[in-house]
Write an enzyme that holds these catalytic residues in place. Sequence first.
Site, mmCIF file in Angstrom:
data_model
loop_
_atom_site.group_PDB
_atom_site.id
_atom_site.type_symbol
_atom_site.label_atom_id
_atom_site.label_comp_id
_atom_site.label_asym_id
_atom_site.label_seq_id
_atom_site.Cartn_x
_atom_site.Cartn_y
_atom_site.Cartn_z
ATOM 1 N N ARG A 1 -1.932 -8.241 5.168
ATOM 2 C CA ARG A 1 -3.149 -7.439 4.994
ATOM 3 C C ARG A 1 -4.026 -7.670 6.219
ATOM 4 N NH1 ARG A 1 -3.010 -5.534 -0.105
ATOM 5 N NH2 ARG A 1 -1.709 -6.717 -1.554
ATOM 6 N N CYS B 1 -3.092 -3.571 -3.585
ATOM 7 C CA CYS B 1 -3.397 -2.508 -2.623
ATOM 8 C C CYS B 1 -4.208 -1.394 -3.276
ATOM 9 C CB CYS B 1 -2.105 -1.939 -2.046
ATOM 10 S SG CYS B 1 -1.133 -3.133 -1.101
#
Length: 219
Positions: free
Chosen positions: A136, A59
């Site tokens: 995601r 991330c």
Amino acid sequence: MTDSIQQSCPLSHTRAILQIGDVAPDFVARTTQGELTLSALRGHWVLLFSHPADFTPVCTSEFIALAQAEPQFKALNCALIGLSVDSLPSHLAWVEAIRKQFGVTIPFPIIEDPSMSVARAYGMLDAAAESSVTVRAVYVIDPDGVVQALTWYPPAVGRSVKELLRLVAALQFAAQEGVLLPEGWQPGQAGMPQVPLTQQGVAAAGPAWFMPPAAERGV
């Protein structure tokens, strides 16, 4: 449908998720840059993306790349909005850690979604999920608030920011010019004309009616 048939039919358990052409669910949320209402961004393209958790390596790599590419998204009239189920204090601490450790300022808002209401409305989480980890997910929303593209990646695999830029540019060009865009299309290249849908049109276009030669496509 009986219980036995439901159990044997995988499609009967399929949850409703957003699809291309759906109006993006509106919401009001707290972010690292203050309160945000999605519908207030009408007139702009929006890239709404979720990440599994703050303070994680994949991330962090994505957010650094997105921050560095933000001027390119802005040039496309595209606003970036991040989201995870982490709290606002966690987001703020992570953003500050990225600034201190990597010298990168995150210029876009990150939504806190501890209730998972936004994540569930967009299908980032199963409605019955006990885990708070989102996929995601990326939703490209047009200026009218309509979802034009979406992608899902698993938590272990990072997304390509270059591809997201290409995707937004491609959606805009295809809509503006009324053309089709082939594999690998890049900004500045021509598109392909719409395929003829009548016998007369096919006959006039010739044997390659379904795939114009490269010369005719400007490549």
